[in-house]
Each structure stands twice: as C-alpha cells, then as structure tokens.
Write a protein that holds these residues in place. Structure first.
Motif, PDB file in Angstrom:
ATOM      1  N   ASP A 164      -1.190  16.508  -9.640  1.00  0.00           N
ATOM      2  CA  ASP A 164      -0.492  17.203 -10.727  1.00  0.00           C
ATOM      3  C   ASP A 164       0.448  16.173 -11.357  1.00  0.00           C
ATOM      4  N   TYR A 165       0.037  15.614 -12.506  1.00  0.00           N
ATOM      5  CA  TYR A 165       0.762  14.486 -13.102  1.00  0.00           C
ATOM      6  C   TYR A 165       2.193  14.867 -13.443  1.00  0.00           C
ATOM      7  N   GLU A 166       2.358  15.947 -14.246  1.00  0.00           N
ATOM      8  CA  GLU A 166       3.706  16.347 -14.634  1.00  0.00           C
ATOM      9  C   GLU A 166       4.490  16.882 -13.449  1.00  0.00           C
ATOM     10  N   GLY A 167       3.804  17.509 -12.482  1.00  0.00           N
ATOM     11  CA  GLY A 167       4.481  18.063 -11.312  1.00  0.00           C
ATOM     12  C   GLY A 167       4.842  17.027 -10.268  1.00  0.00           C
ATOM     13  N   GLY A 168       4.370  15.770 -10.432  1.00  0.00           N
ATOM     14  CA  GLY A 168       4.704  14.709  -9.483  1.00  0.00           C
ATOM     15  C   GLY A 168       4.164  14.985  -8.091  1.00  0.00           C
ATOM     16  N   LEU A 169       2.901  15.441  -8.005  1.00  0.00           N
ATOM     17  CA  LEU A 169       2.313  15.857  -6.730  1.00  0.00           C
ATOM     18  C   LEU A 169       0.972  15.182  -6.506  1.00  0.00           C
ATOM     19  N   VAL A 170       0.767  14.659  -5.281  1.00  0.00           N
ATOM     20  CA  VAL A 170      -0.538  14.153  -4.850  1.00  0.00           C
ATOM     21  C   VAL A 170      -0.823  14.773  -3.487  1.00  0.00           C
ATOM     22  N   SER A 171      -1.883  15.588  -3.391  1.00  0.00           N
ATOM     23  CA  SER A 171      -2.184  16.319  -2.155  1.00  0.00           C
ATOM     24  C   SER A 171      -3.579  15.967  -1.649  1.00  0.00           C
TER      25      SER A 171
ATOM     26  N   MET B 125       0.823  -1.213   0.000  1.00  0.00           N
ATOM     27  CA  MET B 125       0.000   0.000   0.000  1.00  0.00           C
ATOM     28  C   MET B 125       0.858   1.264   0.000  1.00  0.00           C
ATOM     29  N   SER B 126       1.951   1.253  -0.725  1.00  0.00           N
ATOM     30  CA  SER B 126       2.860   2.391  -0.747  1.00  0.00           C
ATOM     31  C   SER B 126       3.121   2.803  -2.197  1.00  0.00           C
ATOM     32  N   PRO B 127       3.735   3.981  -2.411  1.00  0.00           N
ATOM     33  CA  PRO B 127       4.059   4.384  -3.781  1.00  0.00           C
ATOM     34  C   PRO B 127       4.895   3.355  -4.531  1.00  0.00           C
ATOM     35  N   PHE B 128       5.707   2.586  -3.818  1.00  0.00           N
ATOM     36  CA  PHE B 128       6.521   1.561  -4.465  1.00  0.00           C
ATOM     37  C   PHE B 128       5.638   0.542  -5.187  1.00  0.00           C
ATOM     38  N   ASP B 129       4.461   0.271  -4.619  1.00  0.00           N
ATOM     39  CA  ASP B 129       3.531  -0.682  -5.222  1.00  0.00           C
ATOM     40  C   ASP B 129       2.454   0.009  -6.060  1.00  0.00           C
ATOM     41  N   GLY B 130       2.591   1.330  -6.257  1.00  0.00           N
ATOM     42  CA  GLY B 130       1.660   2.034  -7.138  1.00  0.00           C
ATOM     43  C   GLY B 130       0.481   2.650  -6.434  1.00  0.00           C
ATOM     44  N   LEU B 131       0.603   2.983  -5.135  1.00  0.00           N
ATOM     45  CA  LEU B 131      -0.485   3.615  -4.386  1.00  0.00           C
ATOM     46  C   LEU B 131       0.018   4.871  -3.685  1.00  0.00           C
TER      47      LEU B 131
ATOM     48  N   GLY C 145       7.508  15.082  -5.469  1.00  0.00           N
ATOM     49  CA  GLY C 145       8.613  14.460  -6.207  1.00  0.00           C
ATOM     50  C   GLY C 145       8.272  13.101  -6.773  1.00  0.00           C
ATOM     51  N   CYS C 146       6.980  12.853  -7.003  1.00  0.00           N
ATOM     52  CA  CYS C 146       6.583  11.540  -7.551  1.00  0.00           C
ATOM     53  C   CYS C 146       6.917  11.470  -9.049  1.00  0.00           C
ATOM     54  N   THR C 147       7.147  10.256  -9.523  1.00  0.00           N
ATOM     55  CA  THR C 147       7.387  10.026 -10.943  1.00  0.00           C
ATOM     56  C   THR C 147       6.302   9.099 -11.469  1.00  0.00           C
ATOM     57  N   PHE C 148       5.427   9.636 -12.319  1.00  0.00           N
ATOM     58  CA  PHE C 148       4.334   8.844 -12.871  1.00  0.00           C
ATOM     59  C   PHE C 148       4.683   8.447 -14.303  1.00  0.00           C
ATOM     60  N   THR C 149       4.534   7.164 -14.602  1.00  0.00           N
ATOM     61  CA  THR C 149       4.883   6.658 -15.933  1.00  0.00           C
ATOM     62  C   THR C 149       3.713   5.957 -16.620  1.00  0.00           C
ATOM     63  N   GLU C 150       2.576   5.879 -15.944  1.00  0.00           N
ATOM     64  CA  GLU C 150       1.417   5.242 -16.547  1.00  0.00           C
ATOM     65  C   GLU C 150       0.148   5.913 -16.049  1.00  0.00           C
ATOM     66  N   LYS C 151      -0.990   5.417 -16.503  1.00  0.00           N
ATOM     67  CA  LYS C 151      -2.264   6.032 -16.150  1.00  0.00           C
ATOM     68  C   LYS C 151      -2.526   5.906 -14.643  1.00  0.00           C
ATOM     69  N   LEU C 152      -3.210   6.932 -14.093  1.00  0.00           N
ATOM     70  CA  LEU C 152      -3.606   6.929 -12.688  1.00  0.00           C
ATOM     71  C   LEU C 152      -5.126   6.887 -12.588  1.00  0.00           C
TER      72      LEU C 152
END
Length: 558
Positions: A502-509, A461-467, A524-531
């Motif tokens: 903010d997809y390009e900004g790497g932000l989830v608030s 349940m962490s960003p490492f696993d896509g959450l 500082g998130c890096t998104f590479t696929e659909k959310l």
C-alpha cells in the motif's frame, strides 16, 4: 410620420472626409465643403495641399474660414434630425440600463447602443446607426457589438485605430507604429491574431474540460474508495465482534465449568461433613449414656451390684479415632491455576482459528489488487537464468551468456553484487499484490525495492538502503530484513508467498498463501520513488538451491 428633415438629403450635409454631418464647415477655393478639422487634418498628413474631392492643388495653403451661412443651414438640419430622432426614439426604443452600453449621440435620455463603430469611435443606438446602414461611405466602417471605452482602441502615440498586432512585442499597434517603432517586427491584422488566439483558447478549453472530467472521475473514484473503506470497516467490525464474541463465549464457558466443578466439590465436602457430624453425634450419644451410668454407679451404696457391674463398665465400647479426620476441598491445590491454564490453552486455540479466519478474509480482500508482474532481464545478475515468458528465475551457478553487448552488461540497471532481479513494471501510487512460488528453495529473499537501489555494491538489505524483504534459509530460519533483522516464527514452511504493498499507506506485507497466514508487515514506511518487485534467488551455499522463483497467477478462489 412625415419628417421635414427627410425633404433634405443627408448626403448634402455630409463631409466627404469623416462621412458625417458637417461640423464648422469651411469652403476651399475650388468650392467644396469640408469640416474644418477634417480638411486641416487631411492637409497635415500630406506633402501636397490638394482638394480631396477634385484633386486641385494649391501651392500655398488656403486660409480657411467658417462658411457661416452654410453652417446655419447645417445646424438647422441637425436640429430637425434630432427632433425626428427623439420622436422615433420615444415610441420605439428604451433607455440603456445599468451595465449596458449607451448611445454616444443621444441627448437627454441615452438609449441602449446597438453597435459601436471602430472608425468613428462612437456607439450608436438603432436610430443613430441608420446612416451607417444607408450612406455608402459609412457602410465601409467596421461595426462591432457595443463596447465601452472606445478611446482605448486608439493608439495613444499616433491617435490612430489599433488594427494590427505586433507578435514580436506581443502588443496591439496602429499602422503608423508599424512604419516607425515596430518597422522590423512581425505584425499581423488583429483578426488573424484573434483567429489563432481563439484556436488556442479552444484548445485550452478542451484541456480544461478534460481536467474537469478527470477531476469528476477522481471524485467518483474517491467516493467509491470511501464506500469501499466503509464496507471494509463494517466487515472488520463484524469480524472483530465475532472474534471477541467467540473469545468471550470461551471465557464464560470456562468460567461456568470452573464454577460448576468448585460447586460440586463444595457440595461433596458438605455431604461428607454431614456424614461425619452424624457419626460424631451418634458416638456422643453413646458416650453420654456411658457417662450417666458411670456417675450412677459411682454413687451407689449397693456394693454387690457395683462389683458385679464394674467389669462391664470398664470395658469401653468401640469408638472412632477422629484425630486424623478432616473435611476440605482441593481448590487450594491449584484448581484455579489449572482452570486458568486450560483457559489459556483454549483461548490460544481460539485466537489461532480467529487469526487464520481473519487472514483468509484479508488475503481475499487484497488479492483484488493483483498486478501483472514480469521480470526485467536488463536488471538480472549474470548468474541468473530467466524463462522466456519472464515469469521464472533461478540460480544458474555460472555466468550466463547475455544477449546484450559489454556496454549493456555494465549498464546501471543490472545487479552485479547480489543475485537479484527486479520486476519490469514499477509502482508509484495505490496498491499492488503478487504471489511467488518458493517451493523447493533452500534459501531466498523476496519483497520490493525502490528504483534507485544500489545495484553494483554490497548493501545492508534493509529499508534504509531501499529494500523491504523477508529472508528464508534452511528449514526453519526466517527473518524480516529490518535493521537489525527481526527473527520470525512460522508454523508452516511457505510454498507460495504473497507480497502486498500500500504505497500511500506505507505498508509492505507478506503472507503464506497456502496456510492463509500472515508472515510479517513493514508499517509506517515512507515511499518517495517508484517501487519494483524484488527477487534474490541466493546461491547453493546452504545446499542445492536450483529451484526457481515462479511468479504465479493469483487464484481468487483459494
């Protein structure tokens, strides 16, 4: 003007094969004249040796000799025609300039070509083009706008005009090529292929225009974004100036109040010291008088007077005990510490007001990116119950009867290990925002998930696993699910949570919408696929938890 060449008919000096004025004319046994090269070439391409004019057959190929007399007449005609042409050219036409196709027939100054003949492989100025406009045989020649290097339009192998296109080999060919090397290939006239190519070019041109239009719109979009960013920056600067100005005002006010208190205490200490000094001086005056009297009496010779005054001299006048008297202020007893402590409390209150004010402005700004979010039933865990409008989801406590078949039940989209469901729509660029009511829930997990999240097995349940989620349980336990989780301290229990990406900004608030307060941000998130929006209702382990998640319309006036 009158021309001597016009007294002679040009057709009298014209070869019936090349349809031009004779060159090295020869006569056949039947009496017809041809260019030596033309008739020889004609007989080279046929099995029968015939006259092209009368069709008389010669069983042995005649030996051709130049008709010298006729040749002289033809040469004289050519000279007259060239002279007349030059006269006309000198008065009516101009020489070809750089970059323009010149006439191949002109001698001396070459004029600008008006047309090129694909049969003659020659470019003609207006004057030399006249035979093609007047002579019947020449009228059948194909004329095009003037071009250079006409020899490139001839087949290198057969020395014939390239008038066909082989679609199999994608190359231009002559008629002889089709009868030999390209015999089994699909060939069409150049005009037909050009027609189709022009259609393709038109389509490509429209596509390019569309691409240009899209880029123009993107330029305007970028400019608009820059303008918005500029306004946002100006607003943030103005807000920061106001916040820091308020803080500075508080600090300066506290400083002024502290100085005023110190100065008042110092003044009070000085006034008290002045009073004490006055009293001390008065007592010193009295004591000085007593000392003088004592000295006088100690030296007197009047024994009777000494004995009579001695009792009064030995009785001391009332004086104050000054040993315990001191003058000081209480600044050394923590006055500055107390002032700083009070300032800290004031600043904390001011900061909280400023943060709430800024968060309110921030929320109003990001709410402009509100997205239409609905739930995807194909991803919902079997224990979850979705509303018909797919705006609500709650924990049902038991496995629900799904409308799809068993195979669909085990599809890769459905969650089987977590009580989760995804939003139907995905986002792979830009910004989006949505709000969810969590009122009445004893436990919940909310945020966004990448499309490839594992839906069948347990995950961290962490960003490492896509959450990227925030978790709540009980009354006051909140965590941001990083690795490890980050505990959160909230002043108010959220009733409605806003999620901004903010997809390009790497932000989830995350925001407490009612309290207008910021909860937590993944930066500082890096998104590479659909959310996708992510909802985990949790179960009843910590108490009744049947209240639903409710996806709410965003109220921009809050």
């Amino acid at each position: 003007m009158a021309s001597s060449s016009r007294l002679l008919s040009e057709e009298q000096f014209q070869c019936s094969i090349c349809l031009d004025v004779f060159t090295e004319p020869v006569s056949t046994p039947c009496g017809h004249n041809f260019c030596k090269v033309c008739i020889s070439g004609y007989w080279d391409t046929t099995d029968l040796c015939q006259c092209p004019m009368c069709k008389r057959t010669f069983y042995t190929r005649p030996e051709l000799k130049t008709n010298t007399a006729f040749r002289d007449v033809v040469d004289h005609f050519k000279m007259i025609r060239i002279r007349d042409t030059d006269e006309i050219r000198d008065t009516d036409e101009s020489p070809a300039e750089a970059g323009e196709v010149s006439c191949d027939v002109c001698t001396g100054t070459r004029l600008k070509a008006l047309k090129s003949c694909l049969e003659c492989l020659t470019s003609f100025c207006e004057t030399h083009l006249q035979p093609h406009q007047r002579v019947t045989g020449l009228k059948r020649h194909k004329l095009i706008d003037p071009v250079e290097n006409l020899e490139d339009r001839m087949c290198k192998k057969h020395d014939r005009l390239l008038e066909l296109f082989c679609r199999t080999d994608q190359t231009c060919v002559c008629q002889f090529c089709i009868e030999t090397d390209h015999k089994t290939h699909h060939a069409v006239p150049l005009e037909e292929e050009c027609g189709e190519r022009k259609v393709q070019l038109g389509k490509m041109e429209r596509q390019i225009r569309q691409m240009i239009q899209e880029r123009l719109e993107k330029v305007q979009e970028v400019k608009h974004s820059v303008e918005l960013n500029k306004r946002d920056a100006e607003r943030e600067i103005a807000d920061s100036l106001q916040v820091f100005s308020d803080l500075m005002d508080s600090i300066q006010k506290s400083q002024a109040e502290f100085i005023e208190v110190v100065e008042e205490k110092q003044k009070a200490a000085e006034n008290r010291a002045d009073g004490l000094i006055k009293q001390l001086k008065q007592e010193m005056t009295e004591l000085q008088k007593r000392s003088t009297e004592l000295e006088q009496h100690s030296h007197t010779e009047d024994h009777l007077l000494l004995l009579q005054t001695f009792p009064s001299l030995c009785t001391p006048k009332h004086t104050k005990d000054w040993s315990e008297v001191s003058v000081h202020s209480d600044m050394c007893l923590g006055g500055l510490r107390r002032a700083v402590s009070e300032l800290e409390q004031t600043l904390q209150e001011e900061l909280e007001r400023a943060v709430k004010r800024l968060c309110d402005v921030e929320l109003k700004t990001i709410q402009q990116w509100s997205a239409h979010v609905t739930l995807d039933p194909d991803t919902a865990h079997p224990f979850l119950i979705l509303s018909r409008d797919r705006k609500q989801v709650r924990y049902g406590g038991t496995r629900q009867k799904l409308p799809d078949n068993a195979k669909k039940f085990y599809n890769p989209e459905r969650f089987l290990n977590h009580l989760s469901v995804l939003g139907k729509d995905s986002f792979s660029s830009g910004r989006f925002y949505y709000e969810v009511q969590v009122k009445g829930k004893a436990e919940w997990l909310l945020g966004v998930a990448r499309e490839s999240i594992n839906r069948k097995h347990d995950i961290n349940m962490s960003p490492f696993d896509g959450l990227w989620t925030v978790y709540m349980r009980g009354e006051d336990i909140y965590e941001a699910y990083t690795s490890p989780p980050v505990p959160l301290s909230l002043r108010e229990k959220p009733q409605k949570v806003g999620v901004f990406v903010d997809y390009e900004g790497g932000l989830v608030s995350f925001y407490n919408v009612k309290a207008r307060a910021h909860i937590y941000s993944f930066i500082g998130c890096t998104f590479t696929e659909k959310l996708h929006p992510y909802f985990n209702t949790c179960d009843n382990e910590l108490g009744p938890n049947l209240a639903p998640f409710v996806i709410c319309p965003v109220n921009h006036t809050d």
